[in-house]
Every structure is written in C-alpha cells, then in structure tokens.
Design a protein around this motif. Sequence first.
Motif, PDB file in Angstrom:
ATOM      1  N   GLU A  20       0.836  -1.203   0.000  1.00  0.00           N
ATOM      2  CA  GLU A  20       0.000   0.000   0.000  1.00  0.00           C
ATOM      3  C   GLU A  20       0.873   1.255   0.000  1.00  0.00           C
ATOM      4  N   ARG A  21       1.919   1.258   0.823  1.00  0.00           N
ATOM      5  CA  ARG A  21       2.816   2.416   0.881  1.00  0.00           C
ATOM      6  C   ARG A  21       3.552   2.612  -0.444  1.00  0.00           C
ATOM      7  N   CYS A  22       3.945   1.497  -1.058  1.00  0.00           N
ATOM      8  CA  CYS A  22       4.663   1.575  -2.326  1.00  0.00           C
ATOM      9  C   CYS A  22       3.777   2.187  -3.406  1.00  0.00           C
ATOM     10  N   VAL A  23       2.522   1.788  -3.440  1.00  0.00           N
ATOM     11  CA  VAL A  23       1.610   2.330  -4.446  1.00  0.00           C
ATOM     12  C   VAL A  23       1.370   3.820  -4.201  1.00  0.00           C
ATOM     13  N   ALA A  24       1.283   4.216  -2.932  1.00  0.00           N
ATOM     14  CA  ALA A  24       1.103   5.639  -2.637  1.00  0.00           C
ATOM     15  C   ALA A  24       2.283   6.442  -3.179  1.00  0.00           C
ATOM     16  N   ARG A  25       3.494   5.913  -3.003  1.00  0.00           N
ATOM     17  CA  ARG A  25       4.681   6.592  -3.518  1.00  0.00           C
ATOM     18  C   ARG A  25       4.698   6.565  -5.049  1.00  0.00           C
ATOM     19  N   LEU A  26       4.267   5.435  -5.628  1.00  0.00           N
ATOM     20  CA  LEU A  26       4.210   5.299  -7.081  1.00  0.00           C
ATOM     21  C   LEU A  26       3.277   6.343  -7.680  1.00  0.00           C
ATOM     22  N   ARG A  27       2.091   6.457  -7.095  1.00  0.00           N
ATOM     23  CA  ARG A  27       1.125   7.433  -7.598  1.00  0.00           C
ATOM     24  C   ARG A  27       1.623   8.855  -7.399  1.00  0.00           C
ATOM     25  N   GLY A  28       2.312   9.084  -6.270  1.00  0.00           N
ATOM     26  CA  GLY A  28       2.849  10.410  -6.012  1.00  0.00           C
ATOM     27  C   GLY A  28       3.867  10.846  -7.042  1.00  0.00           C
ATOM     28  N   SER A  29       4.573   9.873  -7.637  1.00  0.00           N
ATOM     29  CA  SER A  29       5.566  10.197  -8.661  1.00  0.00           C
ATOM     30  C   SER A  29       4.950  10.303 -10.054  1.00  0.00           C
ATOM     31  N   GLY A  30       3.654   9.993 -10.159  1.00  0.00           N
ATOM     32  CA  GLY A  30       2.977  10.076 -11.447  1.00  0.00           C
ATOM     33  C   GLY A  30       3.303   8.939 -12.387  1.00  0.00           C
ATOM     34  N   HIS A  31       3.623   7.765 -11.846  1.00  0.00           N
ATOM     35  CA  HIS A  31       4.008   6.627 -12.673  1.00  0.00           C
ATOM     36  C   HIS A  31       3.116   5.419 -12.420  1.00  0.00           C
ATOM     37  N   SER A  32       3.228   4.464 -13.320  1.00  0.00           N
ATOM     38  CA  SER A  32       2.720   3.117 -13.119  1.00  0.00           C
ATOM     39  C   SER A  32       3.893   2.177 -13.382  1.00  0.00           C
ATOM     40  N   GLY A  33       3.731   0.911 -13.071  1.00  0.00           N
ATOM     41  CA  GLY A  33       4.833  -0.027 -13.278  1.00  0.00           C
ATOM     42  C   GLY A  33       4.351  -1.419 -13.591  1.00  0.00           C
ATOM     43  N   ARG A  34       5.210  -2.193 -14.253  1.00  0.00           N
ATOM     44  CA  ARG A  34       4.823  -3.538 -14.690  1.00  0.00           C
ATOM     45  C   ARG A  34       5.382  -4.647 -13.823  1.00  0.00           C
TER      46      ARG A  34
ATOM     47  N   THR B 231       0.569  -0.800 -13.900  1.00  0.00           N
ATOM     48  CA  THR B 231      -0.514  -0.608 -12.948  1.00  0.00           C
ATOM     49  C   THR B 231      -0.077   0.321 -11.827  1.00  0.00           C
ATOM     50  N   ASP B 232      -1.040   1.007 -11.237  1.00  0.00           N
ATOM     51  CA  ASP B 232      -0.825   1.663  -9.950  1.00  0.00           C
ATOM     52  C   ASP B 232      -2.004   1.302  -9.025  1.00  0.00           C
ATOM     53  N   ASP B 233      -2.579   0.139  -9.292  1.00  0.00           N
ATOM     54  CA  ASP B 233      -3.714  -0.356  -8.515  1.00  0.00           C
ATOM     55  C   ASP B 233      -3.188  -1.039  -7.259  1.00  0.00           C
ATOM     56  N   PRO B 234      -3.544  -0.562  -6.067  1.00  0.00           N
ATOM     57  CA  PRO B 234      -3.028  -1.176  -4.842  1.00  0.00           C
ATOM     58  C   PRO B 234      -3.423  -2.636  -4.687  1.00  0.00           C
ATOM     59  N   VAL B 235      -4.593  -3.003  -5.185  1.00  0.00           N
ATOM     60  CA  VAL B 235      -5.028  -4.398  -5.089  1.00  0.00           C
ATOM     61  C   VAL B 235      -4.127  -5.293  -5.935  1.00  0.00           C
ATOM     62  N   VAL B 236      -3.818  -4.851  -7.147  1.00  0.00           N
ATOM     63  CA  VAL B 236      -2.963  -5.642  -8.044  1.00  0.00           C
ATOM     64  C   VAL B 236      -1.577  -5.811  -7.445  1.00  0.00           C
ATOM     65  N   VAL B 237      -1.014  -4.728  -6.925  1.00  0.00           N
ATOM     66  CA  VAL B 237       0.337  -4.797  -6.347  1.00  0.00           C
ATOM     67  C   VAL B 237       0.328  -5.649  -5.095  1.00  0.00           C
ATOM     68  N   ARG B 238      -0.680  -5.490  -4.263  1.00  0.00           N
ATOM     69  CA  ARG B 238      -0.756  -6.260  -3.015  1.00  0.00           C
ATOM     70  C   ARG B 238      -0.865  -7.750  -3.298  1.00  0.00           C
ATOM     71  N   GLU B 239      -1.718  -8.112  -4.267  1.00  0.00           N
ATOM     72  CA  GLU B 239      -1.898  -9.536  -4.572  1.00  0.00           C
ATOM     73  C   GLU B 239      -0.640 -10.129  -5.202  1.00  0.00           C
ATOM     74  N   ALA B 240       0.035  -9.357  -6.049  1.00  0.00           N
ATOM     75  CA  ALA B 240       1.268  -9.851  -6.658  1.00  0.00           C
ATOM     76  C   ALA B 240       2.343 -10.054  -5.602  1.00  0.00           C
ATOM     77  N   ALA B 241       2.450  -9.118  -4.668  1.00  0.00           N
ATOM     78  CA  ALA B 241       3.431  -9.261  -3.593  1.00  0.00           C
ATOM     79  C   ALA B 241       3.121 -10.476  -2.734  1.00  0.00           C
ATOM     80  N   GLY B 242       1.824 -10.729  -2.504  1.00  0.00           N
ATOM     81  CA  GLY B 242       1.437 -11.908  -1.736  1.00  0.00           C
ATOM     82  C   GLY B 242       1.826 -13.197  -2.440  1.00  0.00           C
ATOM     83  N   ARG B 243       1.652 -13.227  -3.771  1.00  0.00           N
ATOM     84  CA  ARG B 243       2.054 -14.420  -4.527  1.00  0.00           C
ATOM     85  C   ARG B 243       3.569 -14.635  -4.452  1.00  0.00           C
ATOM     86  N   LEU B 244       4.311 -13.553  -4.486  1.00  0.00           N
ATOM     87  CA  LEU B 244       5.759 -13.674  -4.393  1.00  0.00           C
ATOM     88  C   LEU B 244       6.185 -14.163  -3.012  1.00  0.00           C
ATOM     89  N   LEU B 245       5.469 -13.723  -1.983  1.00  0.00           N
ATOM     90  CA  LEU B 245       5.784 -14.185  -0.628  1.00  0.00           C
ATOM     91  C   LEU B 245       5.608 -15.689  -0.508  1.00  0.00           C
TER      92      LEU B 245
END
Length: 469
Positions: free
Chosen positions: A273-287, A311-325
Amino acid sequence: MRAAPTILHLDMDAFFAAAEQASKPSLRGKPVVVGGLGPRGVVATASYEARRFGVHSAMPMGQARRLAPNAAYLVPRFAFYRAISGQVMELLGRLSPLVEPLSLDEAFVDLEAGGLAEDGAGARAVGERLRRDILAATGLTGSVGLAGSKMLAKIASEEAKPDGLVLIEPGTERELLGPRSVRIIPGVGPATGEHLRRAGITTVAEVVEAGEDELVRLLGRSHGAGLYQMALGHDDRPVVAERDAKSVSVEDTFDVDLHDRLRIRLEVERLAERCVARLRGSGHSGRTIVLKVRRYDFSTLTRSETLRGPTDDPVVVREAAGRLLDLVDTTGGVRLLGVGVSGLADYTQEDLFAQAEAQAEAEQAEPVRDESAESAPAEATQPAAAVPEAAPPTATETAERRWSPGHDVRHAVHGAGWVQGSGLGRVTVRFEEPGSEPGRVRTFSVDDPDLVPSDPLPLVPGGATGAAA
C-alpha cells in the motif's frame, strides 16, 4: 574539460537535521540526529553540533546514542523535506535548463547552458547569489562548488562545507588533486582503496604515477582506465536534466525478527500500500512487482513478477506481492521486508486498457476457488509453541507508535507542537512553531482526544540563521 568553471554543484548543509532545527526553535544550535530510532536504525543525517561528538550518517543509531546521549533523536519527515527541496530546485531551475538532481539536497547545474556565466568571476557571482536566495527562501544554508567538471565541482562543494563556496579554476586540477587521498575520486570505495593501498598507491598523484596500464592490471580495463582519467582531472560527463526513476520501493527493518507467517503477510500488504502511494505520487505506473526478504541470517532474497500491463492499482500490487511471498521460505525469521515496482511508465489510457484486459483474461482462465478449503502454508499451521513470535502489541503500544519523536501535532487548547517522546501511555509535546521562541513542554495521555497529528508548518525564511552551521 571546460575552459571556465561553469558546472555548479549544490549540497545543502546537514539538510534533514538543519530543516528540523529550523522548524523547532528549541533545537537551534543543539545536536540533532535524524534517522531510524529502533535497535537496527541508522543515522540519516546529523547536525554539525552532533558531528562534533563523532556522529555521522550511516552510523548505527545505538552507537550514535552512546556518543551523543543528550542529542535530540528524531524520525525523518520526508514530506517536509521534499517541500523544502522543491523550493531549492525551483531556484536552481532559474539558473539553467540543465539541472541534475542527485537527491533531495544535492544537484548539479550547467551554468553555461543558462548563459549566466562565461568565466570564473561570473560563475562565482552566480554561486554567491544562489546561496543568498536559498537562505532567503528557506532559512537554510547550502554549500556551492564550481569547476569545469562534475567531479571537481562536487569535490569543491565538499571543501566549501559548511555554508561556503569554493571555485576550482580550470588548469589547476592536477595541483589540487595530487596530494589528496585516492578515496576522493568517485568510484573509489573502501574495497578499491584498500586494494590500491596494498599496491602502494594512496594518493591521487601516485595513481597518475602508476600509469594506466598498471591500474588496468590491478582493477580491470573499465575501472582502471576510468580511474586514471579521473586522477588526471578529466571528466567529460554532461549535466543531465532528466534522471528518470527506474523503480519505486519501500522497506522496513523490524526491531524483532518476525516468525509468524500471517504477521509477515500483513506487513507485506502494508508495504505494498505504501509503495503504491509513492508510485502514484511520482505520477508513474509499473509492470514489475518486486519482493525483498532479508532473513534472520542476513541472507537476502528477491522475487519478482511482471504483469501484462503497467498498474498503480493497490489491489494488483498487493496480490502480486502476496504471490511472491508464497515463493519464499521464512522459516527462522525475517528481519527486513520490502516491496517495489519497476518498469515504470507514465500512466496512459492504453495502460488502463492493458491492465483491464489482463485481469479479464486471468478471471476467464482461472476457475473460482474456495479459498477457505485450501491448505495454508506450513509455517502458518504450526502449533503456537513452535512459533516464537512476540505477543501482539497492546492498544497502548499501538497508540504510542502513532507519536513518533519529531512529528507534528496540534492540540485543541495549546496549538501546534512536535512530539519529544512517548512511553508508558504518555506522550510529551513541545509547543512551538517555526519563527517562535522556544516553547513549553507538556505531557498528555496517548489517547487524549484533543491531541492529533498534523501537517508540518512552513519554515519562516531567515528564522533559522545559523541553525545549519
């Protein structure tokens, strides 16, 4: 090499600590240390008053406390520092279209591109005016280096500290560099410096004397040849106006190793969630989503997953991070977790369509699963006795974490202030503002409804004169 010293390097003096002194009247002229305050925290910046005790950046915070037990120890306020940095960078932008920020408090400026300086006298005048403008706008001081190359301009600004200006005239490079330690050259760290010392090379002059062939033999073709050119004072790197971020990431080091798998997953989700907030603050998305795990034995693992679209969707990033964990063995404990996003791009409508399409395809390809029927990871199903996890924080402990030393608060009766410390269900606040006299200290319950966190107040220009010296 340029014939005139038209490359300027600005380095703000003890920036984080000086900003804290400027915003907190009671800390002016006092030792201040900014950084992580836990057992594994490190010093980000120390004021010059703290440096007299031997405290310096990257030092373990525990060591800093032993050296300067009476210093003020504060957690960073990055939003506050970014706001001040924005003012400074705006002033640099008025000098030239070519400004290369290196960090919040450091940048190169190509004065030649701005047409403001054609010789040493003109460059010096621009540098002195810049220092005055920064002080007038922020109340903080910066040191300026001027030279014909980036390497020498940075060396000059280091020589100018604190609150000074040093100009290196082109043609004097060899004389200046010769007696200096080889560590002054960019790219020569402790390991390379020790390797050269064993070969009898400790000064820049000895690097030149050794010759390029010997340096290549010692360090390899690229590093050896580059070091030789730098030792001669040759550095033709241009000032680059755009330094695009390649990734955005956040990480936390924990005071006590985490063992409980559920707690680890919750921390990963929070970091996402924090990472996405920083991502959006920089005006970017990432793959590409990246997970970093440092285990109890200091071994560090990274896992990544590349999505179909940015994406800069917190749900997408959170779920991907969970899969990596799920791919990481955390048996034995975890001391650090990090979540990052790389492969950055400016967010466009096409990005949105690509992400939506990828999600739709994934939903069609995967059957609906009853997650409650799936087996949990082995770590999560172990008996409690086998998982030496600390007890969950109490309500008081959770409340105290809200009051970080140095952060801003406001009280319904007493007004604006900042947290000096908290513990045992109490929080101590000093009520003062930038530009005011040192304020009074009061103590409250951590759950006092009249006390709330607040945004930083802007600095009062000129109110911090001498604070960063």
